[in-house]
Design a protein around this motif. Structure first.
Motif, PDB file in Angstrom:
ATOM      1  N   UNK A 229       0.851  -1.186   0.000  1.00 23.01           N
ATOM      2  CA  UNK A 229       0.000   0.000   0.000  1.00 23.01           C
ATOM      3  C   UNK A 229       0.890   1.241   0.000  1.00 23.01           C
ATOM      4  N   UNK A 230       0.776   2.053  -1.042  1.00 23.40           N
ATOM      5  CA  UNK A 230       1.529   3.300  -1.140  1.00 23.40           C
ATOM      6  C   UNK A 230       0.519   4.427  -1.018  1.00 23.40           C
ATOM      7  N   UNK A 231       0.639   5.237   0.035  1.00 25.69           N
ATOM      8  CA  UNK A 231      -0.396   6.234   0.277  1.00 25.69           C
ATOM      9  C   UNK A 231       0.197   7.616   0.535  1.00 25.69           C
ATOM     10  N   UNK A 232      -0.581   8.623   0.127  1.00 26.25           N
ATOM     11  CA  UNK A 232      -0.242  10.015   0.381  1.00 26.25           C
ATOM     12  C   UNK A 232      -0.884  10.411   1.718  1.00 26.25           C
ATOM     13  N   UNK A 233      -0.101  10.680   2.754  1.00 27.09           N
ATOM     14  CA  UNK A 233      -0.695  10.938   4.073  1.00 27.09           C
ATOM     15  C   UNK A 233      -1.499  12.227   4.161  1.00 27.09           C
ATOM     16  N   UNK A 234      -1.349  13.128   3.184  1.00 25.74           N
ATOM     17  CA  UNK A 234      -2.085  14.396   3.248  1.00 25.74           C
ATOM     18  C   UNK A 234      -3.336  14.408   2.370  1.00 25.74           C
TER      19      UNK A 234
ATOM     20  N   UNK B 258       4.132   8.292   1.484  1.00 25.45           N
ATOM     21  CA  UNK B 258       5.002   9.087   0.619  1.00 25.45           C
ATOM     22  C   UNK B 258       5.539  10.294   1.386  1.00 25.45           C
ATOM     23  N   UNK B 259       6.775  10.658   1.042  1.00 27.31           N
ATOM     24  CA  UNK B 259       7.464  11.703   1.787  1.00 27.31           C
ATOM     25  C   UNK B 259       7.851  12.907   0.936  1.00 27.31           C
ATOM     26  N   UNK B 260       7.524  12.881  -0.340  1.00 25.96           N
ATOM     27  CA  UNK B 260       7.873  13.997  -1.201  1.00 25.96           C
ATOM     28  C   UNK B 260       7.700  13.632  -2.659  1.00 25.96           C
TER      29      UNK B 260
ATOM     30  N   UNK C 167      -5.066  11.724  -7.971  1.00 19.97           N
ATOM     31  CA  UNK C 167      -4.570  11.353  -9.291  1.00 19.97           C
ATOM     32  C   UNK C 167      -3.056  11.482  -9.377  1.00 19.97           C
ATOM     33  N   UNK C 168      -2.468  12.436  -8.640  1.00 21.11           N
ATOM     34  CA  UNK C 168      -1.018  12.594  -8.639  1.00 21.11           C
ATOM     35  C   UNK C 168      -0.308  11.395  -8.034  1.00 21.11           C
ATOM     36  N   UNK C 169      -0.870  10.829  -6.978  1.00 23.15           N
ATOM     37  CA  UNK C 169      -0.288   9.638  -6.363  1.00 23.15           C
ATOM     38  C   UNK C 169      -0.357   8.451  -7.313  1.00 23.15           C
ATOM     39  N   UNK C 170      -1.514   8.296  -7.969  1.00 22.81           N
ATOM     40  CA  UNK C 170      -1.667   7.201  -8.937  1.00 22.81           C
ATOM     41  C   UNK C 170      -0.665   7.372 -10.081  1.00 22.81           C
ATOM     42  N   UNK C 171      -0.509   8.605 -10.553  1.00 22.79           N
ATOM     43  CA  UNK C 171       0.458   8.901 -11.617  1.00 22.79           C
ATOM     44  C   UNK C 171       1.869   8.466 -11.225  1.00 22.79           C
ATOM     45  N   UNK C 172       2.286   8.806 -10.014  1.00 23.66           N
ATOM     46  CA  UNK C 172       3.630   8.438  -9.583  1.00 23.66           C
ATOM     47  C   UNK C 172       3.780   6.927  -9.454  1.00 23.66           C
ATOM     48  N   UNK C 173       2.777   6.263  -8.902  1.00 21.65           N
ATOM     49  CA  UNK C 173       2.838   4.810  -8.768  1.00 21.65           C
ATOM     50  C   UNK C 173       2.932   4.153 -10.141  1.00 21.65           C
ATOM     51  N   UNK C 174       2.122   4.607 -11.076  1.00 24.50           N
ATOM     52  CA  UNK C 174       2.143   4.048 -12.434  1.00 24.50           C
ATOM     53  C   UNK C 174       3.512   4.223 -13.074  1.00 24.50           C
TER      54      UNK C 174
END
Length: 296
Positions: free
Chosen positions: A6-11, A40-42, A67-74
């Motif tokens: 699980x990769x998550x954006x805490x904010x 994620x930290x940055x 969508x930004x988190x999904x973009x980075x994961x992809x």
């Protein structure tokens, strides 16, 4: 038991993922996944972590955020030989991809989508050396998504984008762009903005690319030609209903390859799924069925 990362954006989503983390881990365990997590930290941290998860042989990667988190994961998964399936827990401001696919915003219900196990192969877009899953664009209006402060997005949601858009309208001006496929020049004129969509839902507009299909091997290109402020506002109103593509100020076509250049001498930034993606010139390609995604 299969393994999930699980990769998550805490904010994201007023920090809802961080608060609900025990519930998510429990739901994934009942779905049959031994799940570990990474906050994620940055910038680009999610990309690096997704690449590590691929190399370590995880069966599932879950992107929890906007969508930004999904973009980075992809971008951490794409291009690699063995790609695990992707699950999405949408917690961002617009959640365009989740909206297009029908993944609910509720954390428990989005986890249920993964638990049910239905998967579908969807296309990706590749632009120069980066990948996008939902939307790429160029022109001054595309700067909105990364000019809105993250704290403002957390507090005000999608309204923050509309406020920033109204602020920028008076300063908009056209750019000269040439677009061509492998056979011919498709467009060579002054434009306000161009968007390359993989799904129908873009920027909260659910019918911006009404013919788009995530699994058709093509990308949908929407171009707003040279226009004044009043015409742009009118087009935005039409876009809410999906009627904008009939307007003479709009060029709309589908392609699996596109080359875009500018002769205006300006630096035209590219926006990929709401994140900075370099500048023109660019070459865009559709990658059919590149990602396996859990769907309702």
């Amino acid at each position: 038991m299969k393994k999930a990362r699980l990769i998550y954006n805490p904010s994201s989503g007023r920090e809802i993922v961080r608060r609900r983390l025990p519930d998510i881990l429990d739901l994934m365990e009942t779905a049959g996944y031994e799940t570990s997590c990474h906050a994620t930290k940055g910038p680009e941290d999610a990309t690096k972590e997704a690449a590590r998860a691929v190399s370590r042989g995880y069966d599932l990667i879950i992107a929890a955020g906007g969508d930004g988190t999904i973009y980075e994961v992809v971008n951490g998964m794409a291009g690699q030989k063995a790609r695990p399936a992707l699950g999405i827990i949408p917690c961002g401001t617009t959640n365009d991809l989740a909206r297009a696919i029908g993944i609910p915003k509720s954390i428990s219900r989005s986890c249920d989508v993964i638990k049910r196990g239905k998967k579908k192969r969807i296309d990706l877009g590749k632009i120069n050396n980066r990948y996008f899953i939902n939307i790429a664009g160029g022109g001054y209006l595309t700067n909105l998504t990364y000019e809105v402060p993250s704290k403002l997005k957390t507090m005000m949601g999608q309204l923050a984008y509309y406020m920033k858009g109204l602020e920028k309208l008076p300063s908009l001006h056209p750019i000269r762009v040439k677009m061509e496929n492998r056979k011919e020049v498709l467009l060579d004129e002054e434009i306000m903005i161009f968007l390359i969509a993989n799904s129908r839902s873009v920027g909260g507009f659910e019918k911006l690319a009404p013919q788009a299909d995530l699994s058709d091997g093509k990308l949908d290109v929407i171009v707003v030609k040279k226009a004044n402020i009043a015409e742009i506002i009118r087009l935005a109103t039409l876009a809410m209903r999906g009627d904008h593509i009939k307007d003479p100020l709009i060029a709309y076509f589908q392609t699996d390859y596109l080359k875009a250049t500018t002769s205006s001498g300006e630096q035209v930034q590219l926006n990929l799924d709401g994140e900075l993606g370099g500048q023109l010139p660019c070459v865009v390609e559709a990658l059919p069925g590149h990602i396996e995604l859990f769907v309702p």
